[in-house]
Motif scaffolding. Structure first.
Motif, PDB file in Angstrom:
ATOM      1  N   ALA A   1       0.826  -1.206   0.000  1.00 56.90           N
ATOM      2  CA  ALA A   1       0.000   0.000   0.000  1.00 56.90           C
ATOM      3  C   ALA A   1       0.863   1.261   0.000  1.00 56.90           C
ATOM      4  CB  ALA A   1      -0.936  -0.009   1.210  1.00 56.90           C
ATOM      5  N   LEU A   2       1.912   1.262   0.822  1.00 53.49           N
ATOM      6  CA  LEU A   2       2.810   2.420   0.851  1.00 53.49           C
ATOM      7  C   LEU A   2       3.457   2.658  -0.504  1.00 53.49           C
ATOM      8  CD1 LEU A   2       4.779   2.369   4.231  1.00 53.49           C
ATOM      9  CD2 LEU A   2       3.400   4.238   3.314  1.00 53.49           C
ATOM     10  N   GLU A   3       3.911   1.576  -1.130  1.00 53.60           N
ATOM     11  CA  GLU A   3       4.605   1.703  -2.409  1.00 53.60           C
ATOM     12  C   GLU A   3       3.662   2.087  -3.544  1.00 53.60           C
ATOM     13  OE1 GLU A   3       8.318   1.070  -3.030  1.00 53.60           O
ATOM     14  OE2 GLU A   3       7.766   1.958  -1.109  1.00 53.60           O
ATOM     15  N   GLN A   4       2.450   1.534  -3.546  1.00 51.59           N
ATOM     16  CA  GLN A   4       1.541   1.749  -4.670  1.00 51.59           C
ATOM     17  C   GLN A   4       0.664   2.993  -4.505  1.00 51.59           C
ATOM     18  OE1 GLN A   4       1.645  -0.220  -7.466  1.00 51.59           O
ATOM     19  NE2 GLN A   4       3.386  -1.191  -6.450  1.00 51.59           N
ATOM     20  N   LEU A   5       0.221   3.271  -3.284  1.00 49.92           N
ATOM     21  CA  LEU A   5      -0.696   4.387  -3.049  1.00 49.92           C
ATOM     22  C   LEU A   5       0.003   5.637  -2.528  1.00 49.92           C
ATOM     23  CD1 LEU A   5      -3.584   2.381  -1.292  1.00 49.92           C
ATOM     24  CD2 LEU A   5      -3.401   3.004  -3.714  1.00 49.92           C
ATOM     25  N   GLY A   6       1.109   5.449  -1.814  1.00 50.27           N
ATOM     26  CA  GLY A   6       1.848   6.571  -1.251  1.00 50.27           C
ATOM     27  C   GLY A   6       1.388   6.897   0.156  1.00 50.27           C
ATOM     28  N   PRO A   7       2.254   7.438   1.000  1.00 48.64           N
ATOM     29  CA  PRO A   7       1.942   7.672   2.409  1.00 48.64           C
ATOM     30  C   PRO A   7       0.865   8.716   2.654  1.00 48.64           C
ATOM     31  CG  PRO A   7       4.050   8.665   1.844  1.00 48.64           C
ATOM     32  CD  PRO A   7       3.642   7.836   0.661  1.00 48.64           C
ATOM     33  N   LYS A   8       0.619   9.595   1.689  1.00 49.06           N
ATOM     34  CA  LYS A   8      -0.371  10.661   1.877  1.00 49.06           C
ATOM     35  C   LYS A   8      -1.744  10.302   1.306  1.00 49.06           C
ATOM     36  CE  LYS A   8       2.874  14.503   2.239  1.00 49.06           C
ATOM     37  NZ  LYS A   8       2.570  14.654   3.681  1.00 49.06           N
ATOM     38  N   PHE A   9      -1.890   9.102   0.796  1.00 47.36           N
ATOM     39  CA  PHE A   9      -3.178   8.673   0.257  1.00 47.36           C
ATOM     40  C   PHE A   9      -4.267   8.745   1.326  1.00 47.36           C
ATOM     41  CE2 PHE A   9      -6.283   5.224   0.039  1.00 47.36           C
ATOM     42  CZ  PHE A   9      -6.903   5.497  -1.168  1.00 47.36           C
ATOM     43  N   ARG A  10      -5.457   9.171   0.902  1.00 41.58           N
ATOM     44  CA  ARG A  10      -6.617   9.207   1.789  1.00 41.58           C
ATOM     45  C   ARG A  10      -7.826   8.606   1.071  1.00 41.58           C
ATOM     46  NH1 ARG A  10      -6.454  13.504   5.933  1.00 41.58           N
ATOM     47  NH2 ARG A  10      -4.534  14.708   5.770  1.00 41.58           N
ATOM     48  N   PHE A  11      -8.628   7.847   1.780  1.00 44.11           N
ATOM     49  CA  PHE A  11      -9.922   7.427   1.261  1.00 44.11           C
ATOM     50  C   PHE A  11     -10.868   8.631   1.303  1.00 44.11           C
ATOM     51  CE2 PHE A  11      -8.106   3.460   2.899  1.00 44.11           C
ATOM     52  CZ  PHE A  11      -8.351   2.573   1.849  1.00 44.11           C
ATOM     53  N   GLU A  12     -11.839   8.647   0.390  1.00 49.02           N
ATOM     54  CA  GLU A  12     -12.747   9.789   0.287  1.00 49.02           C
ATOM     55  C   GLU A  12     -14.206   9.333   0.335  1.00 49.02           C
ATOM     56  OE1 GLU A  12     -13.264  13.725  -2.582  1.00 49.02           O
ATOM     57  OE2 GLU A  12     -12.622  11.824  -3.473  1.00 49.02           O
ATOM     58  N   THR A  13     -14.997   9.960   1.186  1.00 51.30           N
ATOM     59  CA  THR A  13     -16.430   9.727   1.284  1.00 51.30           C
ATOM     60  C   THR A  13     -17.150  11.023   0.914  1.00 51.30           C
ATOM     61  OG1 THR A  13     -16.063   8.128   3.069  1.00 51.30           O
ATOM     62  CG2 THR A  13     -18.301   8.971   2.784  1.00 51.30           C
ATOM     63  N   ILE A  14     -18.124  10.924   0.031  1.00 44.62           N
ATOM     64  CA  ILE A  14     -18.800  12.108  -0.495  1.00 44.62           C
ATOM     65  C   ILE A  14     -20.170  12.281   0.149  1.00 44.62           C
ATOM     66  CG2 ILE A  14     -19.808  13.160  -2.568  1.00 44.62           C
ATOM     67  CD1 ILE A  14     -16.755  13.159  -2.540  1.00 44.62           C
ATOM     68  N   LEU A  15     -20.485  13.516   0.566  1.00 46.81           N
ATOM     69  CA  LEU A  15     -21.827  13.887   1.000  1.00 46.81           C
ATOM     70  C   LEU A  15     -22.490  14.673  -0.124  1.00 46.81           C
ATOM     71  CD1 LEU A  15     -21.429  15.018   4.732  1.00 46.81           C
ATOM     72  CD2 LEU A  15     -21.659  12.728   3.784  1.00 46.81           C
ATOM     73  N   ALA A  16     -23.710  14.261  -0.471  1.00 44.06           N
ATOM     74  CA  ALA A  16     -24.418  14.889  -1.584  1.00 44.06           C
ATOM     75  C   ALA A  16     -25.922  14.808  -1.319  1.00 44.06           C
ATOM     76  CB  ALA A  16     -24.062  14.188  -2.898  1.00 44.06           C
ATOM     77  N   TYR A  17     -26.707  15.389  -2.216  1.00 45.58           N
ATOM     78  CA  TYR A  17     -28.152  15.205  -2.105  1.00 45.58           C
ATOM     79  C   TYR A  17     -28.767  15.130  -3.496  1.00 45.58           C
ATOM     80  CZ  TYR A  17     -28.550  20.337  -2.750  1.00 45.58           C
ATOM     81  OH  TYR A  17     -28.467  21.624  -3.228  1.00 45.58           O
ATOM     82  N   LYS A  18     -29.900  14.468  -3.528  1.00 46.37           N
ATOM     83  CA  LYS A  18     -30.728  14.418  -4.732  1.00 46.37           C
ATOM     84  C   LYS A  18     -32.063  15.067  -4.406  1.00 46.37           C
ATOM     85  CE  LYS A  18     -28.722  10.239  -6.808  1.00 46.37           C
ATOM     86  NZ  LYS A  18     -28.970   8.843  -7.277  1.00 46.37           N
ATOM     87  N   GLY A  19     -32.451  16.031  -5.220  1.00 46.03           N
ATOM     88  CA  GLY A  19     -33.670  16.779  -4.955  1.00 46.03           C
ATOM     89  C   GLY A  19     -33.385  18.266  -4.935  1.00 46.03           C
ATOM     90  N   GLU A  20     -34.274  19.006  -4.293  1.00 44.25           N
ATOM     91  CA  GLU A  20     -34.182  20.464  -4.276  1.00 44.25           C
ATOM     92  C   GLU A  20     -34.049  20.966  -2.839  1.00 44.25           C
ATOM     93  OE1 GLU A  20     -36.970  24.380  -5.276  1.00 44.25           O
ATOM     94  OE2 GLU A  20     -37.532  22.390  -6.013  1.00 44.25           O
ATOM     95  N   LEU A  21     -33.102  21.860  -2.615  1.00 44.75           N
ATOM     96  CA  LEU A  21     -32.931  22.508  -1.321  1.00 44.75           C
ATOM     97  C   LEU A  21     -33.550  23.891  -1.409  1.00 44.75           C
ATOM     98  CD1 LEU A  21     -31.684  22.466   1.538  1.00 44.75           C
ATOM     99  CD2 LEU A  21     -29.589  23.399   0.531  1.00 44.75           C
ATOM    100  N   ASN A  22     -34.661  24.107  -0.675  1.00 49.42           N
ATOM    101  CA  ASN A  22     -35.349  25.387  -0.807  1.00 49.42           C
ATOM    102  C   ASN A  22     -34.742  26.453   0.105  1.00 49.42           C
ATOM    103  OD1 ASN A  22     -36.456  25.120   1.798  1.00 49.42           O
ATOM    104  ND2 ASN A  22     -38.391  24.260   1.041  1.00 49.42           N
ATOM    105  N   GLU A  23     -35.279  27.664   0.031  1.00 45.81           N
ATOM    106  CA  GLU A  23     -34.694  28.787   0.766  1.00 45.81           C
ATOM    107  C   GLU A  23     -34.911  28.679   2.270  1.00 45.81           C
ATOM    108  OE1 GLU A  23     -38.514  31.788   0.069  1.00 45.81           O
ATOM    109  OE2 GLU A  23     -36.623  32.140  -0.983  1.00 45.81           O
ATOM    110  N   ASP A  24     -35.791  27.794   2.701  1.00 46.69           N
ATOM    111  CA  ASP A  24     -36.027  27.583   4.134  1.00 46.69           C
ATOM    112  C   ASP A  24     -35.118  26.499   4.706  1.00 46.69           C
ATOM    113  OD1 ASP A  24     -38.076  29.492   4.273  1.00 46.69           O
ATOM    114  OD2 ASP A  24     -39.528  28.032   3.517  1.00 46.69           O
TER     115      ASP A  24
END
Length: 473
Positions: A75-98
């Motif tokens: 893992a160190l050799e292939q990904l590098g010591p600074k590699f981080r896994f990433e999890t995304i927060l998102a939404y589907k739909g509409e966020l209204n002004e309230d």
């Protein structure tokens, strides 16, 4: 020279190091009664690559957790010591002004094994962090549901070669696209004062209300934890067998989660609702667009590897191996991750004939490597760009990790940096030694199918390592 290795670990008669060669010592060591029928492989090399001690070093043996050296180095050799896994927060739909999200909150899993881990603040810290993100992005309530999307790992990932006793317990936690709380739960048991009487389950943390527990654990007169949880993916039944000390109002054991995504959905939905961002749970017609508003990054790989090697975390090792493989989703398997580790070792110029890898952590008895392969890997990493990170991830004799108590007060304290491995009838140690004279060595010791107790064999390996530390040219 006569050496006495009694089963009670009584005092031993040894000549000073100067009066006996290391080879002569080993010749006596290997003849101890509990080792005569064992499969033993040992290799010790000095800084120049010269053999200091060798025995069956090209024999394929079950390595247990010393196999994590292969996975973390790859893992160190292939990904590098600074590699981080990433999890995304998102939404589907509409966020209204309230601040009302007319749709669903989406968490896109990214293979991060550290989400909600107690080693990084726990599930409360994760919930608090993501709650702040929601509010900072104007989300005051969610009319839809909290959904977790996993396209990186398959739905079922329990390795086919792990044993039944392991997979229901915390150390047998299987990897998941969305791992949560190290994929384990804590179970609190209560034991009566009467030896042999049945114990009861008090609670689980986090709450595992989708599971049914059949507790067959009995109270014992000793102070040992001999309770095991049995059950696996796709089953809602868990039965617990074995013994715990009698007369305990609370006694904790840990079990592996069968579905961390389901638990995370419930827990996070409740946490957000209780802290001001209600998750209502209404059904919405699937929106065609996804709006990404946050990227959660894991700790750096170097930090995760420190924990993996020092505390032998199987879950993290499996995630590293899986991420090395180019396949994602249902095409990916633990075995493919292990194959990627083996390919990485080959790219280091190390011969992989006789190397059989079926997981990333060393939990399976179907794994096999030779001491020579592990020593060559260690020698490669000593000269690699990430040498310092890799070497510092190992336990230090008498000071840290799995070697702390083993070498407490020993002449070898501070002189050995190594990874240990243990499963029934398997003991292994591999790493780096600096002798009392300052000579640097690389070593691997693997013992399979010894007689007697694991503690006895551990003690014998300790004495051999102390003798190597005392070795002079």
């Amino acid at each position: 020279m006569q050496l006495v290795f009694g089963l009670s670990f009584c005092a031993q008669t040894e000549k000073p190091a100067s009066e006996s060669t290391l080879q002569a010592y080993f010749n006596q060591w290997v003849q101890q009664p509990n080792l005569t029928s064992a499969s033993i492989g040992i290799l010790v090399k000095n800084e120049l690559g010269e053999i200091v001690l060798e025995h069956n070093s090209n024999t394929s043996l079950v390595p247990a957790s010393t196999q994590k050296l292969l996975t973390t180095a790859s893992a160190l050799e292939q990904l590098g010591p600074k590699f981080r896994f990433e999890t995304i927060l998102a939404y589907k739909g509409e966020l209204n002004e309230d601040g009302v999200l007319k749709g669903d909150l989406i968490i896109q899993a990214g293979g991060d094994p550290t989400l909600g881990s107690d080693r990084f603040g726990g599930i409360e810290a994760l919930g608090k962090s993501w709650l702040s993100v929601l509010k900072a992005n104007g989300i005051q309530s969610i009319a839809g549901k909290l959904l977790i999307e996993n396209t990186v790992f398959p739905k079922y990932l329990t390795p086919r070669t792990w044993i039944w006793e392991d997979i229901g317990n915390y150390y047998g936690a299987t990897p998941a696209g969305f791992s949560f709380h190290d994929n384990y739960y804590q179970m609190v048991l209560r034991s009566p004062n009467e030896t042999g009487a049945l114990c009861e389950v008090v609670k689980t943390t986090p709450t595992m209300d989708h599971l049914t527990f059949d507790c067959q654990v009995t109270a014992a007169a000793n102070n040992s934890d001999n309770a095991y949880i049995f059950g696996g993916e796709g089953s809602e039944l868990r039965y617990i067998k074995g013994t715990i000390p009698k007369g305990r109002s609370t006694f904790s054991i840990k079990g592996s989660m069968d579905n961390p995504e389901l638990l995370a959905q419930k827990w996070l939905s409740n946490y957000f609702t209780q802290n001001g961002v209600e998750v209502v749970g209404n059904e919405f017609q699937a929106a065609t667009t996804t709006t990404v508003f946050h990227s959660h990054k894991s700790p750096e790989l170097s930090q995760m590897i420190q924990l993996t090697n020092k505390y032998s975390i199987n879950l993290y090792a499996e995630h590293f191996a899986l991420w090395l493989n180019e396949n994602r989703g249902e095409k990916l398997t633990v075995e493919l991750g292990a194959q990627s580790v083996k390919e990485s070792i080959g790219k280091m110029g190390i011969e992989t004939k006789g190397m059989f890898l079926v997981d990333g952590s060393g939990m399976s008895r179907f794994n096999a490597v030779t001491p020579n392969q592990i020593v060559e890997l260690l020698r490669y990493m000593r000269a690699a760009e990430n040498a310092e990170i890799f070497i510092n991830s190992l336990s230090v004799a008498g000071e840290s990790g799995t070697l702390r108590s083993m070498f407490s007060g020993s002449t070898a304290a501070g002189k050995i940096k190594a990874k240990s491995g243990y499963m029934e009838r398997v003991r292994s140690y591999a790493g780096y030694i600096e002798t009392l004279k300052g000579e640097k060595m690389t070593f691997c010791i693997i013992v399979n199918n010894y007689e007697g107790s694991a503690a006895e064999t551990k003690y014998q390996i300790k004495k051999l390592l102390e003798r190597i530390v005392a070795h002079t040219k």
